[in-house]
Design an enzyme around this catalytic site. Sequence first.
Site, PDB file in Angstrom:
ATOM      1  N   PRO A  10       0.797  -1.222   0.000  1.00 14.79           N
ATOM      2  CG  PRO A  10      -0.145  -1.096   2.131  1.00 14.79           C
ATOM      3  CD  PRO A  10       0.579  -2.022   1.204  1.00 14.79           C
ATOM      4  CG  ASN A  11      -0.303   4.286   1.385  1.00  8.74           C
ATOM      5  OD1 ASN A  11      -1.306   4.751   0.874  1.00  8.74           O
ATOM      6  ND2 ASN A  11      -0.290   3.781   2.604  1.00  8.74           N
ATOM      7  NE  ARG A  18       3.300   7.334   2.414  1.00 11.85           N
ATOM      8  CZ  ARG A  18       3.650   6.139   2.851  1.00 11.85           C
ATOM      9  NH1 ARG A  18       4.080   5.219   2.007  1.00 11.85           N
ATOM     10  NH2 ARG A  18       3.548   5.852   4.130  1.00 11.85           N
ATOM     11  CE1 TYR A  23       8.446   5.020   3.118  1.00 16.19           C
ATOM     12  CE2 TYR A  23       7.186   7.054   3.165  1.00 16.19           C
ATOM     13  CZ  TYR A  23       7.507   5.833   3.718  1.00 16.19           C
ATOM     14  OH  TYR A  23       6.897   5.426   4.871  1.00 16.19           O
ATOM     15  CG  ASN A  75       8.253  -2.073  -0.103  1.00 16.52           C
ATOM     16  OD1 ASN A  75       7.749  -2.144   1.004  1.00 16.52           O
ATOM     17  ND2 ASN A  75       8.831  -0.972  -0.553  1.00 16.52           N
ATOM     18  CB  ALA A  78       1.416   0.009   5.996  1.00 18.69           C
ATOM     19  CD  GLU A  99      10.964  -7.597   5.339  1.00 17.55           C
ATOM     20  OE1 GLU A  99      10.395  -6.725   6.006  1.00 17.55           O
ATOM     21  OE2 GLU A  99      11.454  -8.627   5.849  1.00 17.55           O
ATOM     22  NE  ARG A 108      10.037   6.094   8.731  1.00 16.85           N
ATOM     23  CZ  ARG A 108       8.995   5.982   7.917  1.00 16.85           C
ATOM     24  NH1 ARG A 108       8.998   5.068   6.951  1.00 16.85           N
ATOM     25  NH2 ARG A 108       7.955   6.775   8.043  1.00 16.85           N
TER      26      ARG A 108
END
Length: 151
Positions: A10-11, A18, A23, A75, A78, A99, A108
Site C-alpha cells: 500500500p501507498n 509521498r 521514500y 515490499n 505498511a 524483503e 523509524r
Amino acid sequence: MSHIRIINGPNLNLLGKREPEHYGQRSLADIMQQLQDFAGDCGHRVSHLQSNAEHELVQAVHQAAEDKVDYLIVNPAAFTHTSIALRDALLAVGIPFVEVHLSNIAGREDFRHHSYFSDIAMAVISGFAGDSYLLALQGLVNRMEIEESSP
C-alpha cells in the site's frame, strides 16, 4: 532465464510525491522501469504489481506460484507490521523472496521495527530509497550466477 516478480504494498503508488525524505523522489514506475532494464540486460525477466489491498497481494503471491515465478522481491509497506495473511501466503508458495524497504524501518517509529517477513525472507534490504530494489535484484542475479556455475 529466471522470472522475478516484484510485489509492492500500500501507498507505494504515491512514490515521488509521498514523504520524499523517507521514500525518495522517484516514482514507482521509474523504479520498476530501471529494474526491467537491468534484468533484461542480465538475461532475466521482471514483472511487477502494486496494490493497496491486502487480499490482492495475497492473490498475487498465489498467482506467482501458478506462473512458476523463480524469485520474489516484496515490499509489503505498511503490511510489514500487520499482515499474517501475506506472511502465510509467502510460506505456502515457498518462492524465495527478498524483503525490501525504501526507508530504514529500524530507524523509524517503534511500531515499524517489527516485520512479519524478515525471519522468512532470504534477505532484507532497507534504507536506500528506490535503490533498495536494485540492490535486491542485483543480489538475486549474483546468486543465480553462482548457482548456475556450481557443479
